[in-house]
Design a protein around this motif. Structure first.
Motif, PDB file in Angstrom:
ATOM      1  N   GLU A 748       0.846  -1.125  -0.230  1.00  0.00           N
ATOM      2  CA  GLU A 748       0.179   0.451   0.093  1.00  0.00           C
ATOM      3  C   GLU A 748       0.511   1.285   0.268  1.00  0.00           C
ATOM      4  OE1 GLU A 748      -2.992   2.182   2.988  1.00  0.00           O
ATOM      5  OE2 GLU A 748      -3.266   0.310   2.791  1.00  0.00           O
ATOM      6  N   PHE A 749       1.986   1.164   0.834  1.00  0.00           N
ATOM      7  CA  PHE A 749       2.860   2.382   0.453  1.00  0.00           C
ATOM      8  C   PHE A 749       3.251   2.673  -0.024  1.00  0.00           C
ATOM      9  CE2 PHE A 749       3.429   1.710   5.893  1.00  0.00           C
ATOM     10  CZ  PHE A 749       2.293   2.719   5.941  1.00  0.00           C
ATOM     11  N   ALA A 750       3.782   1.358  -1.347  1.00  0.00           N
ATOM     12  CA  ALA A 750       4.801   1.663  -2.292  1.00  0.00           C
ATOM     13  C   ALA A 750       3.731   2.182  -3.960  1.00  0.00           C
ATOM     14  CB  ALA A 750       4.348   0.361  -3.079  1.00  0.00           C
ATOM     15  N   ILE A 751       2.904   2.026  -3.728  1.00  0.00           N
ATOM     16  CA  ILE A 751       1.579   2.124  -4.317  1.00  0.00           C
ATOM     17  C   ILE A 751       0.748   3.886  -4.071  1.00  0.00           C
ATOM     18  CG2 ILE A 751      -1.453   2.665  -5.230  1.00  0.00           C
ATOM     19  CD1 ILE A 751      -1.438  -0.323  -4.115  1.00  0.00           C
ATOM     20  N   LEU A 752       0.844   4.029  -2.625  1.00  0.00           N
ATOM     21  CA  LEU A 752       0.972   5.973  -2.595  1.00  0.00           C
ATOM     22  C   LEU A 752       2.224   5.851  -2.878  1.00  0.00           C
ATOM     23  CD1 LEU A 752      -0.319   5.326   1.320  1.00  0.00           C
ATOM     24  CD2 LEU A 752      -1.386   6.494  -1.279  1.00  0.00           C
ATOM     25  N   GLN A 753       3.132   5.855  -2.639  1.00  0.00           N
ATOM     26  CA  GLN A 753       4.374   6.783  -2.980  1.00  0.00           C
ATOM     27  C   GLN A 753       5.068   6.573  -5.025  1.00  0.00           C
ATOM     28  OE1 GLN A 753       7.219   4.030  -1.024  1.00  0.00           O
ATOM     29  NE2 GLN A 753       8.419   6.416   0.015  1.00  0.00           N
ATOM     30  N   SER A 754       3.795   5.036  -5.891  1.00  0.00           N
ATOM     31  CA  SER A 754       4.040   5.477  -6.505  1.00  0.00           C
ATOM     32  C   SER A 754       3.155   6.206  -7.587  1.00  0.00           C
ATOM     33  CB  SER A 754       3.831   3.945  -7.487  1.00  0.00           C
ATOM     34  OG  SER A 754       1.859   3.908  -7.062  1.00  0.00           O
ATOM     35  N   ILE A 755       2.566   7.259  -6.981  1.00  0.00           N
ATOM     36  CA  ILE A 755       1.634   8.459  -7.211  1.00  0.00           C
ATOM     37  C   ILE A 755       1.707   9.598  -6.988  1.00  0.00           C
ATOM     38  CG2 ILE A 755      -0.670   6.702  -7.857  1.00  0.00           C
ATOM     39  CD1 ILE A 755      -1.447   7.519  -5.296  1.00  0.00           C
ATOM     40  N   GLY A 756       2.798   9.892  -6.460  1.00  0.00           N
ATOM     41  CA  GLY A 756       3.210  10.906  -5.840  1.00  0.00           C
ATOM     42  C   GLY A 756       3.552  11.406  -4.202  1.00  0.00           C
ATOM     43  N   MET A 757       3.396  10.551  -3.562  1.00  0.00           N
ATOM     44  CA  MET A 757       3.511  10.667  -2.005  1.00  0.00           C
ATOM     45  C   MET A 757       5.102  10.928  -1.257  1.00  0.00           C
ATOM     46  SD  MET A 757       2.506   8.679   1.295  1.00  0.00           S
ATOM     47  CE  MET A 757       0.325   9.576   2.207  1.00  0.00           C
ATOM     48  N   THR A 758       5.402  11.798  -1.324  1.00  0.00           N
ATOM     49  CA  THR A 758       7.306  11.786  -0.601  1.00  0.00           C
ATOM     50  C   THR A 758       6.890  11.187   0.397  1.00  0.00           C
ATOM     51  OG1 THR A 758       7.216  13.481   1.030  1.00  0.00           O
ATOM     52  CG2 THR A 758       7.422  13.964  -1.618  1.00  0.00           C
ATOM     53  N   ASN A 759       8.623  10.288   1.063  1.00  0.00           N
ATOM     54  CA  ASN A 759       8.760   9.367   1.817  1.00  0.00           C
ATOM     55  C   ASN A 759       8.821   9.961   3.094  1.00  0.00           C
ATOM     56  OD1 ASN A 759      10.057   7.292   2.467  1.00  0.00           O
ATOM     57  ND2 ASN A 759      12.000   8.248   3.306  1.00  0.00           N
ATOM     58  N   LYS A 760       9.075  11.658   3.167  1.00  0.00           N
ATOM     59  CA  LYS A 760       8.986  12.774   4.401  1.00  0.00           C
ATOM     60  C   LYS A 760       7.551  12.429   4.667  1.00  0.00           C
ATOM     61  CE  LYS A 760       9.419  17.978   5.867  1.00  0.00           C
ATOM     62  NZ  LYS A 760       9.698  19.015   6.133  1.00  0.00           N
ATOM     63  N   GLN A 761       6.169  12.723   3.048  1.00  0.00           N
ATOM     64  CA  GLN A 761       4.651  12.818   3.820  1.00  0.00           C
ATOM     65  C   GLN A 761       4.201  11.499   4.384  1.00  0.00           C
ATOM     66  OE1 GLN A 761       3.731  13.239  -0.280  1.00  0.00           O
ATOM     67  NE2 GLN A 761       2.349  15.424   0.618  1.00  0.00           N
ATOM     68  N   LEU A 762       5.023  10.169   4.068  1.00  0.00           N
ATOM     69  CA  LEU A 762       4.767   8.705   4.144  1.00  0.00           C
ATOM     70  C   LEU A 762       4.998   8.815   5.906  1.00  0.00           C
ATOM     71  CD1 LEU A 762       3.422   5.699   4.092  1.00  0.00           C
ATOM     72  CD2 LEU A 762       5.851   5.558   3.344  1.00  0.00           C
ATOM     73  N   LYS A 763       6.255   9.455   5.990  1.00  0.00           N
ATOM     74  CA  LYS A 763       6.887   9.379   8.203  1.00  0.00           C
ATOM     75  C   LYS A 763       6.078   9.935   8.909  1.00  0.00           C
ATOM     76  CE  LYS A 763      11.703   8.457   7.026  1.00  0.00           C
ATOM     77  NZ  LYS A 763      13.553   8.697   7.078  1.00  0.00           N
ATOM     78  N   THR A 764       5.535  11.384   8.215  1.00  0.00           N
ATOM     79  CA  THR A 764       4.903  12.484   8.890  1.00  0.00           C
ATOM     80  C   THR A 764       3.076  11.418   9.371  1.00  0.00           C
ATOM     81  OG1 THR A 764       5.659  13.879   7.411  1.00  0.00           O
ATOM     82  CG2 THR A 764       3.139  14.891   8.551  1.00  0.00           C
ATOM     83  N   MET A 765       2.468  11.323   8.147  1.00  0.00           N
ATOM     84  CA  MET A 765       1.657  10.136   8.264  1.00  0.00           C
ATOM     85  C   MET A 765       1.583   9.363   9.358  1.00  0.00           C
ATOM     86  SD  MET A 765      -0.660   7.649   6.027  1.00  0.00           S
ATOM     87  CE  MET A 765      -0.002   6.280   6.030  1.00  0.00           C
TER      88      MET A 765
END
Length: 847
Positions: A748-765
């Motif tokens: 799921e994280f990979a999909i989100l990152q593939s459509i533009g979510m940055t690593n920083k945003q993922l960590k923030t979430m």
């Protein structure tokens, strides 16, 4: 259906699956070990404290007998000893109630004869030597011998000054043996034991006169052992009545008796309230262990759900999958439980001395590795593990292969999903909140496991802060200091022979910081009053005089102690008391300062006539004084203390009391000093009573304050230790939940990152998810902490006389920054450790 022998295949699958889950295994073993450690430490502290406390209290109570018949003679002993309920009976005869050597001014010593059973039930185990046989042989405890300056050596000579029926005799003895004094019995009386030959040689001197004059010299105390410690009071009563004696104090064939309060098993069986805290603690530990172990297995099953789905496709049954998981749970228990048992026994044993508060703190810890500690702890732990593994095993067994293959953490739900429309966009706080809501059950379990440690910590502080120092100190002392003759503090004040010296009082008054003080007068001079029907007074055995009157103790109080009296009913009008027409009757207070009004003799407003024998040599000459009872006041140890049995107690102003007696005697002197000079006064009194007037002694509030502080530290240490262990379990649960959440959502994280979510945003979430856990834990712990405080801490405080309940929540508030740090750091650390694959590799994961 064809039955196939597939047990070996199931075992192989279980073992290989077990080996593949190394991280899960380590976390589960730690959790099981910690849960077992909690169980074992609680059982160890419970059983160990009871054993050690029982041993210490037995020494304080005077022995290990379950019941005792008091102040009987040889004829009564011989009638009772063969009763069928009696398993063992000891013959213990008092040869001198008081050994008057000057070394025993501040630690009283008694002189006894005990037979072999008496020595055994008296817990006497000689370190060296033999029991006394010859007339001049004695044995004693080491502390008593040290006070006398006698070397611990067989054959050492010693001189004893004995008070026998009011006469002083001095005799020479030889030490035949000695035993080591128990630290718990240091405040008790010294014990010196003579031989049967001594008793026979002085038979006339040791004649029994207790029923005539209440002199205990020559009286027998018979310790009794039954088959068990249940129904001790009932059995003791049967022994007395079935042997032809009475339980009625006023009957001529009355025998006094008591049961040994050291037998805690009897106390617990008769007091369900005492079991409640232990049962609550065990349930709390089971709940804590269940939460984490259940969560570990649930998370493990969810992580491996595809594996179980594939097993189903090749024909593995639901029952076999359940067996695979239960087998793993048992194997984890075989590793974790022994670790917890050993660790818990060590932790529990180290905490036992803290449970033995006050006089018992220095008692020897007598706990041996009791098998029931390990059996019960292991049983509770294994049951907790199996209950925890039951539901996850059912989930794995019942999930269909298609659901298992398509599983994403919290995403597989039965029924139709509602589509949500939102104008907020993909904001990190909102996404984090939705993620936690996908698996509400697991989120709730993590919040509960984190909250339980905090709730226990808050309850611990609530109990420690509810200890009321004023109640604790005022129980025995309601002024800063109390001074008196050393005998007074040994409960043996009789009159002029052990009065408080005026020079001692004047020395205290001359000290800097002295503010106010007051004398309490009384003595061996006893007044008499008429016996009232249906009134037993103080409940003591009091023999009427030739006129049928009963003895009464009268106290004269100067202003300070008079104004410190606690009024129960009536009025405390000092003007009326000063008129000489009114008097106050004393009523005994229980541990909670509740008056035992049934022991009072007079009602407020009733007339009482005191008969005062002015000339003790001529019992026919006496004067009478009539008073009206103005009110009832509470009797404390600081406003009483005459060692004479009496029907009741009365209190008068000192100037009125002095007009009734020829030679008023100062029993004690209470006084207060300024706060800045309390320690100076303490030091002065210590030096003065050791050097200047060694026959004098004192008591201060500092001793009680030290005991009070020890109780607070005990509660904080034990509660804090258990809170830390439960807190560690909660943190492991939190970390495990985050780890699984991140691992099961890698695609799921990979999909989100593939459509533009940055690593920083993922960590923030992920940080927001952690912060939501912190917020939920804070709310949950405050609500549960308040509930526990009101429902557990408050009732428990109400049962303890030295506690006044206080509602506090600040420990939880102080822990919020720690929770905040965990909520931020743990998600980031776990994500960094698990983020080892590229986005493409995670997207290629097969469904």
């Amino acid at each position: 259906m064809i039955k196939i022998k597939n047990s070996k295949a199931v075992r192989n699958l279980s073992d290989k699956s077990f080996k593949a889950n190394k991280t899960r295994n380590i976390i589960a073993i730690i959790a099981i070990a910690l849960t077992t450690l909690l169980f074992t430490s609680v059982f160890t502290m419970g059983i160990g404290a009871m054993e050690s406390f029982q041993q210490a209290t037995m020494r304080q109570a005077g022995g290990g007998g379950q019941g005792i018949l008091k102040y009987i003679n040889d004829e009564e002993f011989n009638h009772v000893k063969d009763h069928p309920l009696i398993k063992e009976i000891a013959y213990s005869r008092l040869l001198s109630e008081k050994v008057t050597n000057e070394q025993f001014l501040k630690r009283r010593a008694e002189f006894w004869y005990r037979d072999d059973v008496g020595l055994k039930l008296g817990l006497i185990e000689l370190e060296k030597g033999h029991k006394p046989v010859a007339e001049n042989e004695v044995i004693s405890d080491s502390s008593t011998l040290q006070l006398l300056g006698i070397p611990l050596k067989e054959g050492a000579p010693l001189t004893l000054k004995l008070e026998v029926h009011g006469k002083m005799v001095q005799r020479e003895f030889i030490l035949s043996g000695w035993w080591k004094s128990d630290p718990a019995a240091m405040i008790a009386r010294g014990q010196i034991y003579a031989s049967k030959a001594y008793v026979d040689a002085h038979a006339e001197e040791l004649r029994y006169t207790y029923k005539q004059d209440h002199d205990m010299t020559g009286a027998i105390n018979a310790d009794i052992m039954f088959d068990n410690s249940s129904n001790m009071r009932e059995n003791l009563n049967k022994v007395i009545t079935e042997s032809g004696y009475s339980l009625d104090q006023n009957a001529p064939n009355y025998i006094a008796s008591s049961v040994n309060w050291a037998y805690l098993s009897n106390t617990f069986s008769s007091n369900p309230e005492a079991v409640f805290p232990l049962a609550t603690g065990l349930l709390l530990i089971m709940l804590t262990g269940y939460l984490i172990i259940y969560n570990i297995f649930q998370i493990s099953v969810m992580r491996d759900i595809r594996f179980y789905g594939l097993l189903k496709t090749v024909g593995t049954t639901s029952r076999q999958i359940s067996r695979i998981i239960r087998r793993q749970a048992l194997f984890l228990s075989l590793i974790g439980v022994p670790i917890g048992l050993l660790g818990g026994f060590g932790v529990g044993k180290s905490l036992i001395p803290l449970l033995l508060m006050n006089n018992y703190r220095h008692a020897e810890v007598t706990l041996s590795p009791n098998p029931w500690i390990f059996i019960d702890s292991a049983l509770f732990a294994v049951v907790t593990v199996m209950i925890s593994a039951y539901k996850p095993s059912r989930i794995a067994a019942t999930v269909s292969p298609i659901e298992a293959v398509r599983y994403v953490d919290g995403a597989t739900k039965k029924g139709k999903k509602k589509l949500k429309k939102s104008t907020n966009g993909a904001k990190m706080p909102l996404m984090a909140r939705v993620n936690l809501g996908r698996n509400k059950k697991r989120t709730t379990l993590v919040l509960l496991s984190l909250s339980l440690g905090l709730v226990l910590l808050n309850t611990t502080f609530t109990l420690s802060q509810s200890l009321d120092m004023n109640k604790f100190v005022s129980k025995s002392l309601d002024t800063d200091f109390l001074i008196a003759h050393a005998d007074y503090f040994q409960e043996h004040f009789t009159g002029p022979d052990n009065a408080t010296a005026e020079s001692y009082i004047q020395a205290v008054q001359a000290q800097p910081g002295f503010e106010e003080g007051g004398r309490l007068y009384s003595g061996s001079h006893v007044f008499t009053i008429e016996h009232k029907e249906n009134k037993e007074g103080k409940g003591e055995i009091v023999t009427p005089d030739t006129r049928g009157n009963l003895s009464a103790i009268v106290y004269g109080l100067e202003d300070l102690p008079l104004h410190r009296l606690k009024l129960i009913d009536g009025e405390l009008d000092y003007g009326k008391l000063a008129s000489g027409k009114y008097i106050l009757e004393g009523v005994r207070l229980d541990n909670y300062d509740h008056p035992e009004m049934e022991l009072s003799v007079y009602k407020v407003g009733e007339k009482v006539t005191l008969h005062n024998y002015m000339d003790t040599a001529n019992a026919q000459e006496y004067t009478s004084h009539e008073f009206t009872v103005l009110g009832h006041v509470g009797v404390k140890s600081s406003n009483s203390g005459v060692a004479v049995a009496s029907y009741t107690d009365f209190y008068l102003p000192a100037n009125i009391y002095k007009t009734l007696v020829k030679k008023p005697v100062v029993m004690s002197y209470a006084f207060n000093v300024s706060d800045s000079k309390e320690k100076t006064m303490e030091s002065f009194l210590k030096n003065y009573t050791e050097i200047k007037e060694p026959t004098m002694h004192y008591k201060s509030k500092f001793t009680s304050i030290a005991e009070f502080s020890g109780m607070q530290k005990t509660i904080l240490m034990i509660g804090g230790t258990l809170s830390i262990i439960i807190g560690m379990i909660g943190i492991i649960n939190f970390a495990n939940a985050l780890l699984t959440s991140i691992l099961t959502r890698h695609k799921e994280f990979a999909i989100l990152q593939s459509i533009g979510m940055t690593n920083k945003q993922l960590k923030t979430m992920l940080v927001y998810e952690g912060l939501y856990y912190v917020l939920g834990t804070s709310i949950c712990s405050i609500l549960l902490g308040s509930l526990f405080s009101v429902l557990i801490a408050r009732p428990l405080s109400a049962q303890m006389w030295f506690m006044s309940y206080k509602f506090i929540i600040w420990p939880l508030i102080l822990m919020l920054p720690v929770l905040l740090a965990l909520g931020i750091c743990l998600p980031l650390a776990i994500y960094s450790l698990s983020d080892r694959k590229t986005i493409v590799e995670r997207l290629r994961t097969a469904e």
